[in-house]
Design a protein around this motif. Structure first.
Motif, short mmCIF file in Angstrom:
data_model
loop_
_atom_site.label_atom_id
_atom_site.label_comp_id
_atom_site.label_asym_id
_atom_site.label_seq_id
_atom_site.Cartn_x
_atom_site.Cartn_y
_atom_site.Cartn_z
N MET A 1 0.75 -1.38 -0.08
CA MET A 1 -0.09 -0.05 0.15
C MET A 1 0.70 1.25 -0.02
O MET A 1 0.42 2.22 -0.39
N LYS A 2 2.08 1.13 0.27
CA LYS A 2 2.88 2.45 0.19
C LYS A 2 3.21 2.63 -1.21
O LYS A 2 3.94 3.55 -1.55
N PHE A 3 2.87 1.64 -2.04
CA PHE A 3 3.46 1.98 -3.55
C PHE A 3 2.14 2.27 -4.36
O PHE A 3 2.31 2.45 -5.57
N THR A 4 1.20 2.12 -4.02
CA THR A 4 -0.10 2.14 -4.89
C THR A 4 -1.47 2.67 -4.21
O THR A 4 -1.39 2.54 -2.84
N LYS A 5 -2.30 3.41 -4.70
CA LYS A 5 -3.47 3.99 -4.25
C LYS A 5 -4.78 2.93 -4.62
O LYS A 5 -5.85 3.09 -4.25
N HIS A 6 -4.40 1.96 -5.48
CA HIS A 6 -5.44 1.14 -5.82
C HIS A 6 -5.67 -0.08 -5.01
O HIS A 6 -5.00 -1.17 -5.22
N VAL A 7 -6.35 0.09 -4.15
CA VAL A 7 -6.53 -1.10 -3.14
C VAL A 7 -8.15 -1.27 -3.23
O VAL A 7 -8.91 -0.52 -2.81
N ALA A 8 -8.32 -2.53 -3.28
CA ALA A 8 -9.73 -3.25 -3.06
C ALA A 8 -9.86 -4.24 -2.10
O ALA A 8 -8.64 -4.91 -1.51
N VAL A 9 -11.05 -4.06 -1.46
CA VAL A 9 -11.11 -5.11 -0.28
C VAL A 9 -12.47 -5.94 -0.30
O VAL A 9 -13.33 -5.55 -1.08
N GLY A 10 -12.59 -6.90 0.44
CA GLY A 10 -13.52 -8.08 0.06
C GLY A 10 -14.83 -7.53 0.82
O GLY A 10 -16.03 -8.08 0.42
N PHE A 11 -14.91 -6.87 2.05
CA PHE A 11 -15.91 -6.80 3.08
C PHE A 11 -16.23 -5.15 3.42
O PHE A 11 -15.35 -4.52 3.53
N PRO A 12 -17.66 -4.79 3.50
CA PRO A 12 -17.73 -3.30 3.91
C PRO A 12 -17.22 -3.02 5.15
O PRO A 12 -17.06 -1.81 5.27
N HIS A 13 -17.02 -3.91 6.04
CA HIS A 13 -16.46 -3.62 7.50
C HIS A 13 -15.21 -3.09 7.51
O HIS A 13 -14.48 -2.25 8.25
N GLN A 14 -14.45 -3.61 6.23
CA GLN A 14 -12.85 -3.34 6.43
C GLN A 14 -12.45 -1.89 6.28
O GLN A 14 -11.75 -1.43 7.04
N PRO A 15 -13.01 -0.95 5.48
CA PRO A 15 -12.71 0.48 5.50
C PRO A 15 -13.10 0.99 6.62
O PRO A 15 -12.45 2.04 7.12
N VAL A 16 -14.21 0.60 7.53
CA VAL A 16 -14.65 1.31 8.84
C VAL A 16 -13.61 0.94 9.94
O VAL A 16 -13.46 1.83 10.77
N GLN A 17 -13.22 -0.13 9.72
CA GLN A 17 -12.26 -0.86 10.87
C GLN A 17 -10.85 -0.44 10.94
O GLN A 17 -9.95 -0.54 11.76
N ALA A 18 -10.23 -0.42 9.70
CA ALA A 18 -9.03 -0.06 9.36
C ALA A 18 -8.77 1.14 8.73
O ALA A 18 -8.93 1.32 7.52
N GLU A 19 -7.73 2.19 9.51
CA GLU A 19 -7.39 3.21 8.91
C GLU A 19 -6.71 3.23 7.64
O GLU A 19 -7.06 4.24 6.59
N SER A 20 -6.09 2.35 7.37
CA SER A 20 -5.29 1.90 6.23
C SER A 20 -5.91 1.91 5.00
O SER A 20 -5.62 2.04 3.88
N LEU A 21 -7.28 1.28 5.18
CA LEU A 21 -8.15 0.96 4.09
C LEU A 21 -9.33 1.65 3.92
O LEU A 21 -10.29 1.52 3.35
N ARG A 22 -9.33 2.83 4.65
CA ARG A 22 -10.35 3.86 4.55
C ARG A 22 -10.85 4.24 3.03
O ARG A 22 -11.85 4.53 2.88
N GLU A 23 -9.84 4.50 2.36
CA GLU A 23 -9.98 5.09 0.87
C GLU A 23 -10.49 3.74 -0.10
O GLU A 23 -10.26 3.81 -1.30
N ALA A 24 -10.24 2.43 0.45
CA ALA A 24 -10.21 1.20 -0.57
C ALA A 24 -11.55 1.19 -1.00
O ALA A 24 -12.48 1.75 -0.47
N ARG A 25 -11.82 0.41 -2.11
CA ARG A 25 -12.82 0.33 -2.79
C ARG A 25 -13.29 -1.25 -2.56
O ARG A 25 -12.69 -2.03 -2.69
N VAL A 26 -14.65 -1.28 -2.06
CA VAL A 26 -15.28 -2.52 -1.48
C VAL A 26 -15.75 -3.37 -2.63
O VAL A 26 -16.70 -2.85 -3.54
N VAL A 27 -15.08 -4.50 -3.09
CA VAL A 27 -15.33 -5.20 -4.41
C VAL A 27 -16.00 -6.52 -3.80
O VAL A 27 -16.39 -7.19 -4.98
N GLY A 28 -15.86 -7.12 -2.91
CA GLY A 28 -16.37 -8.54 -2.60
C GLY A 28 -15.19 -9.20 -2.96
O GLY A 28 -14.03 -8.85 -3.17
N VAL A 29 -15.20 -10.63 -2.48
CA VAL A 29 -14.30 -11.67 -2.82
C VAL A 29 -14.40 -12.51 -3.95
O VAL A 29 -15.44 -12.71 -4.30
#
Length: 368
Positions: free
Chosen positions: A139-167
């Motif tokens: 994540m230090k090298f890219t802003k293109h971060v996707a996550v599997g679940f809606p709770h992740q951006p809420v619970q982790a500061e480092s994932l706040r800008e991530a796109r929720v795409v599912g798994v």
């Protein structure tokens, strides 16, 4: 469709990294059979057993376990990290990759480093909170971060800008119609076509606490007219189950076609790994989650949102016992209305299109 001619996929070590990688590779190939797909892995990882049989090119590079804390010194110090990055870079250059898509595991780090040095797009897919150490570094090298679940951006500061795409899920699971396959699945395992059925699996390694609790309740389950399909886990000792039970109790060391287990089941008893939570919710299977008690409680965080949505129950590993099965699980599985409501809630929380949504995100990263 779109600009991708060659894609490097990085992820290895555990099924939690490799299964979404494979599901995404299948999605890429469905959209464009001509796209070149190259996976990077290590000599010892589970990827060697899973990726080549699916018809994908697997290139081995050296990868090393990382310290738990992530900082830039980590990158500057170890020569071997640069050695691994050089090996990853050779693969990237050889296949003329347009993008590196990483799913975590130590093998991702050299691929992220090599892509960063070439100023090429990097997309990271993360399913846990907190993110794994390899993806945190990426994540230090890219802003293109996707996550599997809606709770992740809420619970982790480092994932706040991530796109929720599912798994990304295997097609056999993403398109599973449990009711349509139920009769065939139960016949395949030698189960009764009409009895309430518990499917027990502690993940690829199995879970001894779950195994002992269910096997210990075998007589009570059978007496209540409940049958069991129990995947012990390849690395666990077989459990002893009485032989003269009035209802089937089928044990298997391992099951590669999980969709058949899901189709046979009315209720799942499982750990809380990210892939398990994603699959079970997507197909609307009610579940009792017994999260792995060690590490950083990530399995509890994975399962909690499904449970809060009404799609399952959560029980601590220390609490699971034959007595708990008798008191709580048997009344639940004998209550079809409650199970139906839980299944509906689970499927409303889950999603089946994680592979397609991630592909859209990758196209954006490459063209944007």
């Amino acid at each position: 469709m779109g600009p991708l001619r060659s894609v490097v996929l990085a992820g290895g070590g555990t099924g939690g990294h490799i299964y979404p990688l494979l599901a995404f590779a299948d999605c890429l190939r469905r959209h464009d059979p001509g796209v070149r797909i190259t996976c990077v892995g290590t000599e010892k990882g589970l990827e060697n057993e899973l990726i080549p049989p699916r018809g994908y090119d697997l290139r081995q590079i050296p990868a090393y376990q990382l310290p738990r804390s992530v900082n830039m010194n980590l990158m500057r110090t170890p020569d071997r990290m640069w050695k691994a990055a050089r090996a990853a870079g050779k693969v990237i250059d050889d296949v003329r990759a347009d993008v590196v898509v990483g799913f975590g595991g130590y093998v991702s780090v050299p691929a992220y480093l090599a892509a960063w040095r070439r100023e090429m797009p990097i997309v990271i897919h993360e399913v846990n909170v907190p993110p794994g150490v390899a993806n945190r570094l990426g994540m230090k090298f890219t802003k293109h971060v996707a996550v599997g679940f809606p709770h992740q951006p809420v619970q982790a500061e480092s994932l706040r800008e991530a796109r929720v795409v599912g798994v990304p899920l295997r097609q056999s699971i993403a398109h599973l119609d449990r009711a349509a396959l139920r009769e065939q699945a139960r016949a395949r395992f030698g189960l009764h076509p009409d009895l309430p059925t518990v499917f027990v699996s502690g993940g690829s390694q199995g879970a001894r606490s779950i195994n002992l609790a269910v096997a210990g309740a075998a007589k009570e389950l059978a007496r209540a007219g409940v049958q069991v399909l129990h995947v012990i886990g390849a690395r666990n000792e077989p459990v002893s189950v009485p032989t003269d039970l009035p209802a089937p109790y089928v044990t298997l060391p391992y099951l590669s076609e999980m969709e058949l287990g899901y189709a046979a089941a009315d209720l799942m008893l499982c750990r809380g790994g990210a892939m398990t939570c994603a699959e079970v919710a997507a197909i609307g299977l009610p579940a009792v989650y017994v999260p792995y008690p060690h590490s950083n409680q990530e399995q509890k965080r994975n399962a909690m949102p499904v449970v809060e949505a009404g799609g399952g129950l959560l029980i601590d590993d220390a609490e699971i016992s034959p007595g708990w099965i008798e008191q709580h699980l048997i009344p639940l599985i004998r209550d079809p209305q409650r199970l139906a409501a839980m299944g509906t809630a689970a499927s409303a929380y889950g999603r089946r299109d994680g592979d397609e949504a991630l592909l859209d995100f990758v196209y954006e990263a490459v063209t944007g």
